[in-house]
Design an enzyme around this catalytic site. Structure first.
Site, short mmCIF file in Angstrom:
data_model
loop_
_atom_site.label_atom_id
_atom_site.label_comp_id
_atom_site.label_asym_id
_atom_site.label_seq_id
_atom_site.Cartn_x
_atom_site.Cartn_y
_atom_site.Cartn_z
N ASN A 17 0.82 -1.21 0.00
CA ASN A 17 0.00 0.00 0.00
C ASN A 17 0.86 1.27 0.00
OD1 ASN A 17 0.37 -1.62 2.34
ND2 ASN A 17 -0.53 -0.02 3.56
N ALA A 22 -2.67 8.83 -15.60
CA ALA A 22 -3.85 8.08 -16.06
C ALA A 22 -4.98 8.24 -15.05
CB ALA A 22 -3.51 6.61 -16.26
N ASN A 23 -4.69 8.02 -13.78
CA ASN A 23 -5.75 8.13 -12.77
C ASN A 23 -6.26 9.57 -12.67
OD1 ASN A 23 -6.06 5.52 -12.14
ND2 ASN A 23 -5.12 5.59 -10.12
N ALA A 69 -22.28 11.24 -15.14
CA ALA A 69 -22.31 12.15 -13.99
C ALA A 69 -22.79 11.40 -12.76
CB ALA A 69 -23.23 13.32 -14.29
N CYS A 117 -7.81 5.14 -4.74
CA CYS A 117 -6.76 5.51 -5.69
C CYS A 117 -6.84 6.93 -6.23
CB CYS A 117 -6.77 4.54 -6.86
SG CYS A 117 -6.22 2.91 -6.38
P1 NAD Z 1 -3.95 -3.04 -0.07
O1 NAD Z 1 -3.88 -2.20 1.14
O2 NAD Z 1 -5.24 -3.73 -0.40
O3 NAD Z 1 -2.83 -4.18 -0.02
C1 NAD Z 1 -1.51 -3.96 0.34
C2 NAD Z 1 -1.05 -5.17 1.12
O4 NAD Z 1 0.35 -5.07 1.33
C3 NAD Z 1 -1.69 -5.29 2.51
O5 NAD Z 1 -2.36 -6.52 2.62
C4 NAD Z 1 -0.49 -5.20 3.48
O6 NAD Z 1 -0.63 -6.03 4.60
C5 NAD Z 1 0.65 -5.67 2.59
N1 NAD Z 1 1.98 -5.24 3.05
C6 NAD Z 1 2.39 -4.01 3.46
N2 NAD Z 1 3.70 -4.03 3.78
C7 NAD Z 1 4.14 -5.29 3.56
C8 NAD Z 1 5.41 -5.94 3.69
N3 NAD Z 1 6.49 -5.28 4.09
N4 NAD Z 1 5.48 -7.25 3.39
C9 NAD Z 1 4.39 -7.93 2.98
N5 NAD Z 1 3.19 -7.38 2.82
C10 NAD Z 1 3.05 -6.07 3.11
O7 NAD Z 1 -3.52 -2.12 -1.28
P2 NAD Z 1 -3.95 -2.28 -2.81
O8 NAD Z 1 -5.30 -1.67 -3.05
O9 NAD Z 1 -3.69 -3.67 -3.26
O10 NAD Z 1 -2.92 -1.30 -3.50
C11 NAD Z 1 -1.54 -1.65 -3.58
C12 NAD Z 1 -0.88 -0.66 -4.50
O11 NAD Z 1 -1.46 -0.74 -5.81
C13 NAD Z 1 -1.09 0.80 -4.08
O12 NAD Z 1 0.06 1.52 -4.41
C14 NAD Z 1 -2.25 1.27 -4.94
O13 NAD Z 1 -2.23 2.66 -5.15
C15 NAD Z 1 -1.99 0.52 -6.22
N6 NAD Z 1 -3.18 0.27 -7.03
C16 NAD Z 1 -4.36 -0.04 -6.45
C17 NAD Z 1 -5.47 -0.29 -7.25
C18 NAD Z 1 -6.80 -0.64 -6.64
O14 NAD Z 1 -7.79 -0.62 -7.37
N7 NAD Z 1 -6.88 -0.95 -5.37
C19 NAD Z 1 -5.36 -0.25 -8.65
C20 NAD Z 1 -4.13 0.05 -9.20
C21 NAD Z 1 -3.04 0.30 -8.39
#
Ligand code: NAD
Length: 646
Positions: free
Chosen positions: A188, A320-321, A367, A375
């Protein structure tokens, strides 16, 4: 004050290069604001050097390295046998599952520090609700049975070989990293909540922490891929940490941002518009990119895999976002004008008209009450922060206006609810239909609903009842509790597990998520474009698959469509009956208990019934323009949609 960044970022330089490891450890690097006030999420086991790694370092025979020597002195990467995903969240879990699904010869390990999350991934109750995800996970995680298929339209029987499991979810972070040829970092990256850059800058502490673990344990030649959405320059920061811990080893760090949208994650991963891979523009960087390209090449056409330099890739994801959000804010600005014009202008007509322009296209022109989710907001803040740090204040303000418009749209919505109910909600019950930030997902993070509920709760209504067909009550409660309401306001908020209890005696219904159940009983069946895609796949299966020696998962998907196309009955997720049966849950399974207690109501809302249950004046504030306004008006509702100037 945070250190100012250089006025421009030469391609070989980055924000992250403000790190100066010097003689201190990376934990104490304080030059970069990214490094401060953030918790260490490394597993305790990662603090010590790995014994296996030490053994590897001691062994200079090079046998265990996946890097093969080459005449040009640059590394060539060996065959990919093992991939590790660090972070089993909304991105890591589904992406790993789809990669494993299409690459049965590669072992894919998904690791996370969160034991509960991993337990869910290993059960029948995945932590993430996405259409089709359970099937993909089961196929790769549990394997599939061998089958002889005799299908209508195929000239001969097809033998499907048994598939061995190749997807493992675990908390054994170090083991999985040690084994991996490619390591995807999917942790995250929320907005910082305190210290320098609070409220605008990305908190990359989880990336730093995961990278430290990777640096200590990755085998020589492993390719490190940042999949998380990160500030421009983070790949360089990762590279710096790797060099600090392993000065004698060259690792390639790639950027491969994820573009999936929650609610359609599996569809997006199976049929991506593009896969973006950013690498150093060196021979080793390009070779590493080619290795990752090959992994995606198992199912993504080569023309859809775009390779660029690392910084462009990192920046492209943020842009993009931001530009998707900008379209929503633009059309929402138009919706406000339609409403105030009061001349009958309808934002849906405007969207239809402008969407026909090939230069604009029709997507992201609906809308609504605004965008939410984990995100868009954070990525816009992140991009604007970068612009501000580059002294581009007009650029930063330009992007931030997208967020200001979004905030205004949801405030305006809440104001309209109060205004139409005679300026006061005292003694009234308000029903909220939809809490997830969008339909098709159980993600409640930064949902629009929580902001609207907060504004409405300030008016001290008798009750605010919430129903969402996809979210767990506990998660809704958790988000509402974070909104900063008083105890008295919180007491008035009830979370219900069916729409009937939610709307009973309500004066107004607010629709905040576009769940199809809220449209009413006439939902229709598969859309014509679904049917067309099914027919195409079925035709392809009939003409090609029967003659193939090696049947891939793509072929099997086409065969499944063939069965669906030919069958009059509902075929479910596994029309070829190839999945191994799910292991039964233990008796004390909390998900089964909660699931049966909550049994979230998937039944479409019957608006005729709702009309008899609500109190006058029976307002419906349709924040997603999902209901048929005329039909509801004929049932005695007053309906206010978004951008309807009549
Ligand atoms: P999330 O919070 O659902 O998942 C992140 C996971 O990483 C958590 O389960 C956490 O426990 C784990 N984590 C953290 N530190 C760790 C470590 N040191 N070792 C092992 N595990 C660890 O987050 P997400 O929604 O999956 O997003 C992850 C990334 O992807 C972010 O940067 C987000 O911006 C990006 N992203 C998200 C989306 C979306 O739709 N959610 C889409 C595209 C990109």
């Amino acid at each position: 004050m945070p250190p100012r960044l250089p006025r421009s970022l030469p391609s070989s330089h980055s924000i992250a290069s403000t790190f100066s490891p010097g003689s201190s450890t990376p934990e104490s690097w304080t030059v970069s604001p990214w490094n401060r006030d953030t918790p260490d999420t490394s597993p305790p086991s990662s603090d010590a050097g790995s014994p296996k790694l030490q053994a590897k370092q001691a062994d200079d025979s090079g046998r265990i390295s996946p890097v093969e020597g080459s005449l040009d002195g640059q590394p060539r990467f060996g065959v990919v046998r093992s991939i590790c995903f660090v972070g089993a969240g909304f991105v890591g879990g589904p992406t790993a599952a789809v990669i494993a699904y299409h690459n049965p010869q590669i072992q894919v390990n998904v690791v996370d520090l969160n034991e509960e999350r991993i337990k869910s991934w290993n059960s029948a109750h995945l932590p993430i609700h996405e259409d089709g995800l359970l099937k993909v996970v089961r196929t790769a995680r549990d394997g599939a049975l061998d089958k002889t298929l005799v299908l209508p339209g195929l000239p001969r029987a097809i033998e499907l070989k048994q598939r061995q499991p190749n997807l493992v979810f675990s908390t054994r972070v170090v083991d999985a990293i040690e084994e991996a040829d490619i390591i995807f970092i999917c942790v995250n990256t929320p907005t910082k909540t305190h210290g320098i850059g609070a409220g605008s800058m990305a908190d990359v502490s989880a990336i730093e922490s995961a990278t430290r673990t990777v640096a200590k344990h990755a085998k020589e030649g492993a390719i490190i891929v940042e999949k998380s959405t990160v500030p421009c320059g983070t790949a360089q920061m990762i590279q710096d940490i790797l060099r600090y811990y392993r000065p004698d080893v060259e690792f390639e760090v790639l950027s491969n941002p994820e573009f999936l949208a929650e609610g359609t994650a599996v569809e997006n991963l199976m049929h991506p518009d593009r896969i973006l891979i950013g690498s150093a523009q060196t021979l080793a960087g390009l070779r590493a990119a080619a290795v990752v390209k090959d992994v995606y090449g198992a199912w993504v056409p080569a023309a859809r895999i775009v390779t660029v330099n690392t910084f462009s890739s990192e920046l492209a994801k943020l842009v993009a976002n931001t530009m998707l959000a900008q379209r929503i804010s633009s059309v929402n600005a138009v919706s406000a004008m339609c409403e105030e014009l009061g001349l009958g202008a309808d934002v849906e007509d405007v969207s239809l008209a402008i969407g026909k322009d090939a230069r604009l296209g029709s997507k992201f022109l609906q809308a609504g009450v605004g965008f939410g989710g984990s995100c868009f907001e954070k990525d816009i803040l992140n991009l604007a922060y970068l612009a501000r740090e580059l002294h581009l204040d007009v650029v930063a303000d330009y992007w931030l206006a997208v967020l200001r418009m979004n905030e205004d749209q949801r405030r305006r919505y809440a104001r309209n609810v109060v205004r139409e109910l005679n300026g006061s909600l005292r003694g009234k019950k308000i029903a909220i239909l939809g809490f997830a930030f969008k339909d098709g997902t159980n993600d409640t993070r930064n949902s629009i609903a929580v902001h609207v509920i907060k504004d409405l709760a300030m008016e001290m209504p008798r009750e605010i009842a919430i129903f969402d067909p996809g979210c767990a009550s506990a998660e809704i409660r958790e988000e509402v509790e974070k909104a900063g309401l008083t105890a008295s306001q919180l007491e008035r908020i009830k979370i219900l597990t069916n729409w009937r209890d939610c709307v009973q005696e309500a004066s107004a219904v607010c629709i905040l998520t576009q769940w199809k159940q809220f449209r009413g009983r006439k939902l229709g069946s598969a859309t014509s474009s679904n049917k067309k895609a099914r027919k195409l796949a079925a035709d392809w299966a009939t003409s090609c698959v029967a003659d193939k020696a090696d049947i891939s998962e793509m072929d099997i998907l086409a065969l499944e469509e063939l069965v669906r196309d030919k069958s009059s009955a509902t075929t479910g997720d596994d029309p070829l009956e190839r999945l191994a049966p799910l292991a039964p849950c233990p008796e004390e399974c909390s998900h089964c208990r909660i699931g049966s207690a909550e049994a979230h109501d998937q039944e479409p809302v019957d608006w005729a019934e709702v009309a008899g249950m609500m109190q006058e004046p029976r307002w419906v504030f349709d924040g997603r323009n999902v209901v048929n306004r005329l039909e509801l008006q004929s049932l005695g509702f007053r309906v206010r949609g978004i951008g309807k100037g009549f």
